[in-house]
Design an enzyme around this catalytic site. Sequence first.
Site, PDB file in Angstrom:
ATOM      1  N   GLU A  37     -11.777  -4.290  -6.789  1.00 44.23           N
ATOM      2  CA  GLU A  37     -12.962  -3.454  -6.945  1.00 44.23           C
ATOM      3  C   GLU A  37     -12.625  -2.376  -7.977  1.00 44.23           C
ATOM      4  O   GLU A  37     -11.616  -1.676  -7.825  1.00 44.23           O
ATOM      5  CB  GLU A  37     -13.335  -2.813  -5.615  1.00 44.23           C
ATOM      6  CG  GLU A  37     -13.685  -3.817  -4.526  1.00 44.23           C
ATOM      7  CD  GLU A  37     -13.882  -3.144  -3.175  1.00 44.23           C
ATOM      8  OE1 GLU A  37     -14.880  -2.425  -3.018  1.00 44.23           O
ATOM      9  OE2 GLU A  37     -13.018  -3.318  -2.291  1.00 44.23           O
ATOM     10  N   ARG A 263      -0.543  -7.239   3.861  1.00 43.87           N
ATOM     11  CA  ARG A 263      -0.543  -6.379   2.689  1.00 43.87           C
ATOM     12  C   ARG A 263       0.806  -5.694   2.564  1.00 43.87           C
ATOM     13  O   ARG A 263       1.584  -5.615   3.526  1.00 43.87           O
ATOM     14  CB  ARG A 263      -1.651  -5.330   2.791  1.00 43.87           C
ATOM     15  CG  ARG A 263      -1.485  -4.358   3.946  1.00 43.87           C
ATOM     16  CD  ARG A 263      -2.604  -3.346   3.999  1.00 43.87           C
ATOM     17  NE  ARG A 263      -2.589  -2.491   2.823  1.00 43.87           N
ATOM     18  CZ  ARG A 263      -3.577  -1.631   2.539  1.00 43.87           C
ATOM     19  NH1 ARG A 263      -4.639  -1.555   3.307  1.00 43.87           N
ATOM     20  NH2 ARG A 263      -3.493  -0.872   1.468  1.00 43.87           N
ATOM     21  N   LYS A 273      -6.281   3.344  -1.291  1.00 42.76           N
ATOM     22  CA  LYS A 273      -6.971   3.824  -2.486  1.00 42.76           C
ATOM     23  C   LYS A 273      -7.684   5.141  -2.212  1.00 42.76           C
ATOM     24  O   LYS A 273      -7.719   6.038  -3.065  1.00 42.76           O
ATOM     25  CB  LYS A 273      -7.951   2.777  -2.986  1.00 42.76           C
ATOM     26  CG  LYS A 273      -8.489   3.056  -4.382  1.00 42.76           C
ATOM     27  CD  LYS A 273      -9.442   1.970  -4.848  1.00 42.76           C
ATOM     28  CE  LYS A 273      -8.750   0.671  -5.093  1.00 42.76           C
ATOM     29  NZ  LYS A 273      -9.669  -0.360  -5.637  1.00 42.76           N
TER      30      LYS A 273
END
Length: 564
Positions: A37, A263, A273
């Site tokens: 994104e 992850r 983020k």
Amino acid sequence: MAPAQSFTQTDFIREIIDEHLKTNRFQGRVATRFPPEPNGYLHIGHAKSVCLNFGIAAQYGGTCNLRMDDTDPSGETQEYVDSIIHDVKWLGFDWGDRLYYASDYYEQLYQYALKLIEKGKAYVCSLSADDIREYRGTLTEPGKESPYRNRSVEENLDLFKRMRAGEFEDGAHVLRAKIDMASPNITMRDPVLYRIKRTHHYRTGTKWCIYPMYDFAHCLSDSLERITHSICTLEFENNRPLYDWILDQLNLESHPQQIEFARLNLSYTVLSKRRLIELVQNGYVTGWDDPRMPTLAGMRRRGYTPEAIRNFCERIGVAKNDSLVDMGLLEYFVREDLNQRAQRAMGVLRPLRLVIDNYPEGKVEEVECPNHPQNPDMGSRKVPFSRVLYIEQNDFHENPPPKYNRLGPGREVRLRYAYIIKFAGVVKDEETGQIKEVHCTYDPETRNGPPSDGRKVEGVIHWVSAEHSIPAEVRLYDRLFQVADPMDQKDDFTNYLNPKSLETLTNGRVEPALATVKPGDYFQFERLGYFCNDLKDSAPGNPVFNRIVTLRDSWAKRSGQEKK
């Protein structure tokens, strides 16, 4: 093309792909994608996904697309798109002509939404966002159906088309999937597929005022691009049933297999983020490319090499369970890579003036120094040597502690690649008592050779000529946080920022050849560590050196965790 790899590794994802190839599930095709994104810069966690997706595609002779999943105009910018493209290329990967954007598919996604409404599988809901959350239920209690759930197909089509036309205010309506409000998986309790959002989109401008939710756009973008294996992190595991439900309801020919892996969590930093944005916006760091940040831009500016990052990602592999990876492992791969490729140089970070009393005044010699002691092919360079030098302040001690092998009263040391010197005296500041300069004598018969009388000299220190060296700003970077897992604390994670994560030295001196270094050039400053000429703040003749890593894991030693 992906960088050359051995492809000897295997893991549960590759085992799934191997089985699919055996059963011809995707007609022998392997097509992956990396779908960030564009609302921030990529970090080391993204690098793991980049290496995995592009690596699998290369291993199986397939393709890997780069796609911007730009479904939320809030916070998405062209700057982030450009940074993502730059970072993936810098890592060494190439997607050819397969750069896509979810916003490319907005019209198709809208048509898919209309089909769901026509099939009675989606409806326009007029509950507020708070009411939708309340109606959703809990982990132990089922949700309640929206009072708008049974609107007719005709009414839903009319409302949804009017949503697109901009007739309603933000939040007035949403489009929801009609699935099961009693599902044990909360994600399946009539999730929102579209919302009204009058926000300028960096690519489509104000053409759209309704935007698809990520879960809706992502699976359909994968299908449109004929992806075979949609590889994502574990937080999307609960979303997989929705991924499959949307594709099944639309009966699309291309139905990728979603596979989740753990992850990357890295110690002494944060990879959320949202938290990284907080660090940037609140001024805790100087920007996304601050060399203390775990972003690829920050690591590149600090001097990390793409080869080291790829080697690190291959080493940690992929797993099904989350874990915290030690920052020291990443730094190990950085050291290993730089040790092979970094040219050696001499620099003095905290200069102490050294005068060789019996060396002729005005005389200048050129000392031959190898650019890499273990790699003769890298050649050598000549470094000027004179009567007045600079050495490190901590390479002299008036009262040497035990096991101190450097210069002190009654001691001899060798100057790297040059002569053996012997302490003769000091000059101190009359007011402060601090040492201003050290005096010594040299043995002219010992230029890069042993003493003729057979005496042993254990210590070796580095130096630069006071007259010929050039000034350099040096920035000593350390861990961003003081604790291994700052997000696992009871209070604000910013309370655990390391106040010593950056020390700026303005009086450094480096050998004169470094006056011509380019931004991004890296070196091993002998005995000190690996350093990189800053990509932003350096200028011709005025280098600014960032410490990449120390020669050893000094953090582990300080923390009492050094491995024996």
